[in-house]
Design a protein around this motif. Sequence first.
Motif, PDB file in Angstrom:
ATOM      1  N   SER A 351       1.101  -0.840   0.106  1.00 51.75           N
ATOM      2  CA  SER A 351      -0.143  -0.195  -0.109  1.00 51.75           C
ATOM      3  C   SER A 351       0.835   1.234   0.163  1.00 51.75           C
ATOM      4  N   ASP A 352       0.522   2.369   0.008  1.00 51.24           N
ATOM      5  CA  ASP A 352       0.769   3.545  -0.549  1.00 51.24           C
ATOM      6  C   ASP A 352       1.326   4.291   1.152  1.00 51.24           C
ATOM      7  N   GLY A 353       0.678   3.959   2.300  1.00 52.49           N
ATOM      8  CA  GLY A 353       1.757   3.555   4.113  1.00 52.49           C
ATOM      9  C   GLY A 353       2.607   2.992   3.289  1.00 52.49           C
ATOM     10  N   ALA A 354       2.769   2.279   3.402  1.00 49.75           N
ATOM     11  CA  ALA A 354       3.599   1.198   3.807  1.00 49.75           C
ATOM     12  C   ALA A 354       4.327   0.825   3.090  1.00 49.75           C
ATOM     13  N   LEU A 355       5.011   1.784   1.727  1.00 51.33           N
ATOM     14  CA  LEU A 355       5.390   1.950   1.115  1.00 51.33           C
ATOM     15  C   LEU A 355       6.483   4.115   1.716  1.00 51.33           C
ATOM     16  N   ILE A 356       5.621   4.196   2.214  1.00 45.88           N
ATOM     17  CA  ILE A 356       6.153   5.579   2.583  1.00 45.88           C
ATOM     18  C   ILE A 356       7.200   5.104   3.947  1.00 45.88           C
ATOM     19  N   THR A 357       6.094   4.188   4.257  1.00 42.15           N
ATOM     20  CA  THR A 357       6.513   3.964   5.992  1.00 42.15           C
ATOM     21  C   THR A 357       7.319   3.045   6.091  1.00 42.15           C
ATOM     22  N   ALA A 358       8.307   2.554   4.401  1.00 39.65           N
ATOM     23  CA  ALA A 358       9.462   1.597   4.710  1.00 39.65           C
ATOM     24  C   ALA A 358      10.260   2.602   4.316  1.00 39.65           C
ATOM     25  N   THR A 359       9.796   3.121   3.010  1.00 38.15           N
ATOM     26  CA  THR A 359      10.825   4.573   3.112  1.00 38.15           C
ATOM     27  C   THR A 359      11.689   5.542   4.424  1.00 38.15           C
ATOM     28  N   LEU A 360      10.718   5.627   5.295  1.00 37.50           N
ATOM     29  CA  LEU A 360      11.046   6.355   6.180  1.00 37.50           C
ATOM     30  C   LEU A 360      12.081   5.893   6.898  1.00 37.50           C
ATOM     31  N   VAL A 361      11.785   4.014   6.868  1.00 38.11           N
ATOM     32  CA  VAL A 361      12.556   2.851   8.113  1.00 38.11           C
ATOM     33  C   VAL A 361      13.898   3.401   7.234  1.00 38.11           C
ATOM     34  N   VAL A 362      14.225   3.088   5.561  1.00 40.22           N
ATOM     35  CA  VAL A 362      15.038   3.412   5.760  1.00 40.22           C
ATOM     36  C   VAL A 362      15.920   3.795   5.292  1.00 40.22           C
ATOM     37  N   GLY A 363      15.761   4.976   5.595  1.00 36.28           N
ATOM     38  CA  GLY A 363      15.980   6.302   5.270  1.00 36.28           C
ATOM     39  C   GLY A 363      16.813   6.283   6.988  1.00 36.28           C
ATOM     40  N   TYR A 364      16.482   6.220   8.063  1.00 35.91           N
ATOM     41  CA  TYR A 364      16.795   5.890   9.474  1.00 35.91           C
ATOM     42  C   TYR A 364      18.430   4.311   9.689  1.00 35.91           C
ATOM     43  N   VAL A 365      17.834   3.622   8.263  1.00 41.28           N
ATOM     44  CA  VAL A 365      18.689   2.669   8.384  1.00 41.28           C
ATOM     45  C   VAL A 365      19.972   3.296   8.388  1.00 41.28           C
ATOM     46  N   THR A 366      19.605   3.640   6.426  1.00 40.69           N
ATOM     47  CA  THR A 366      21.147   3.939   6.398  1.00 40.69           C
ATOM     48  C   THR A 366      21.594   5.603   6.497  1.00 40.69           C
ATOM     49  N   SER A 367      21.175   6.624   7.186  1.00 41.93           N
ATOM     50  CA  SER A 367      21.185   7.378   8.203  1.00 41.93           C
ATOM     51  C   SER A 367      22.099   7.268   9.108  1.00 41.93           C
ATOM     52  N   ILE A 368      21.930   6.045  10.497  1.00 42.23           N
ATOM     53  CA  ILE A 368      22.098   5.562  11.196  1.00 42.23           C
ATOM     54  C   ILE A 368      23.793   4.428  10.801  1.00 42.23           C
ATOM     55  N   ILE A 369      23.989   4.049   9.179  1.00 48.90           N
ATOM     56  CA  ILE A 369      24.869   3.752   9.173  1.00 48.90           C
ATOM     57  C   ILE A 369      26.115   4.535   8.349  1.00 48.90           C
ATOM     58  N   SER A 370      25.389   5.260   8.484  1.00 47.52           N
ATOM     59  CA  SER A 370      25.953   6.180   6.970  1.00 47.52           C
ATOM     60  C   SER A 370      26.721   7.452   7.571  1.00 47.52           C
ATOM     61  N   CYS A 371      25.827   8.373   8.777  1.00 57.43           N
ATOM     62  CA  CYS A 371      26.747   9.272   9.307  1.00 57.43           C
ATOM     63  C   CYS A 371      26.229  10.367   8.583  1.00 57.43           C
ATOM     64  N   SER A 372      25.379  10.169   7.220  1.00 56.68           N
ATOM     65  CA  SER A 372      25.599  11.391   6.509  1.00 56.68           C
ATOM     66  C   SER A 372      24.304  11.811   5.842  1.00 56.68           C
ATOM     67  N   GLN A 373      23.918  13.044   5.988  1.00 52.35           N
ATOM     68  CA  GLN A 373      22.509  13.424   5.554  1.00 52.35           C
ATOM     69  C   GLN A 373      22.195  13.079   3.658  1.00 52.35           C
ATOM     70  N   PRO A 374      23.705  13.403   3.256  1.00 52.83           N
ATOM     71  CA  PRO A 374      23.273  12.865   1.666  1.00 52.83           C
ATOM     72  C   PRO A 374      23.269  12.302   0.902  1.00 52.83           C
ATOM     73  N   MET A 375      24.437  11.221   1.309  1.00 52.16           N
ATOM     74  CA  MET A 375      24.388   9.790   2.074  1.00 52.16           C
ATOM     75  C   MET A 375      23.190   9.142   1.444  1.00 52.16           C
ATOM     76  N   ALA A 376      22.443   9.266   2.846  1.00 53.35           N
ATOM     77  CA  ALA A 376      21.175   8.792   3.688  1.00 53.35           C
ATOM     78  C   ALA A 376      20.404   8.980   2.004  1.00 53.35           C
ATOM     79  N   HIS A 377      20.219  10.650   1.806  1.00 51.58           N
ATOM     80  CA  HIS A 377      19.093  10.839   0.592  1.00 51.58           C
ATOM     81  C   HIS A 377      19.622  10.629  -0.357  1.00 51.58           C
ATOM     82  N   VAL A 378      20.517  10.114  -1.302  1.00 54.51           N
ATOM     83  CA  VAL A 378      21.125   9.757  -2.326  1.00 54.51           C
ATOM     84  C   VAL A 378      20.717   7.838  -2.184  1.00 54.51           C
TER      85      VAL A 378
END
Length: 467
Positions: A351-378
């Motif tokens: 669903s759209d809600g699940a996709l947006i939720t997954a995007t947020l989770v991925v954003g947090y995971v990439t931020s936690i591991i990369s420690c960089s905003q640009p890298m998290a966005h890309v």
Amino acid sequence: MQKKAEKKTLNGLQSIVLLLLIVASVAVCIRLKTGGPMIGLFASWLWVYAFCKVLKIDYSAVIAGAYDAIRVVVPTLCLLMAIGVMIGTWLQSGTIATIIVGGLKLINPTWLLPLTLLFCAALSLVTGTSYGSVGSAGVAMMAIGNAMGINPGMVAGAVICGAMFGDKLSPLSDTTNLAPAVAGAKLGDHVRSMLYTTIPAFAVSLVLFTILGIQQTSGAYEMSDVSGYIAALEGEFSIGFLALIPAVVIIVLLLLRVPAVVALGLSAVCAGAVSMLVQHVSLANVIRVAYNGYTTGIDVGLLKSILNRGGMSSMMQYVAIISFAVGMGGMLDKLGVLDIILRAITRRIGSDGALITATLVVGYVTSIISCSQPMAHVLTGRLMAPLFKERGIAPEILSRSLEDAGTLAGPMIPWHGYCVYMSGTLGVAWAAFFPYLFLLYLTPVFSIFYGFTGISIKHVKPEGENA
């Protein structure tokens, strides 16, 4: 053979084992309260080296990923050292003391928290930089709040929420431009889309900080020591308008879009001149304070904690944290660890809600591991963009989701460059301000709510469908 070695990555089990070893290394150092997270993060580089040697992965390609990632945050490292210099010289010049005295005389303590939120939000919105807002308005409001006896974690939380509000919404901000560029959205559409999640979260945050301000100053709050603080500060420094010139200079320079590190440096130079002309100290003493920080002669515990800080050397530990953390993220990306985790998160979306939720989770995971905003966005945008196109969701919803998590996650992650900068600049530990980052918690909540209800979710024709 060499070509194959360069492309070899870790499998799922190997990735989990490596991550557990890294987490354990950092956790042990923090638990033993010795060396902070720096040694644990440094150990993560050794774990990566060991895995590369045992599994016959080309270490030179992996370490290149670390250095590439560190290059991205070099401006942040320079900012940290410039902030240290500026704080030391501001203290010596009497800039901080003048701000404290003026704040104690003019600001009602009850309204300090909401005023801090609004002040930092306005400054970051017009300048487009959370770094500059925290380094100028944030430092000033922290000094006033500490002298008033307001919980420093609450004041820091208000500073960070205000600063991140502008960083997220200002068309002048780098993240506000990067997110739509990654998602394929127009800047104007991106900003308008973010209003749906950010404005309600900011309004609730303002109410919460107002309530906290009333609670902090009701009943047990005492004003009896304020006159003593003012007298002590006026005894050590020459208080007046001239001492405020360094603060005026940095705000003007930020408004003129002068790069933050240059603005901080010029403000420090100005503060050094004020120290010599107004506070009557030598050039050698100014340079010493710029590197080692200021030491007050006031024998009042609270004022000592406010004034005994600053200097370039005080920021070196934060430079080390960011360097090792971001480098670790770059190596994990080269080893394929990030891709394994991200694809596991996005495997089942219905669903759209699940996709947006997954995007947020991925954003947090990439931020936690990369420690960089640009890298998290890309990284997040690269993975999620095809899924948004398949469901026909407008690209500005993806870019909004990138900001709701990737931009706002930084101050919530202890080893992230943003959090390290905020903590070092404001002089407050992560654990103290983390509970008060209301804007950062609430924005993704609104994002998820809209995703499942359909509010503000704009659809376009799915890719590949005939007109």
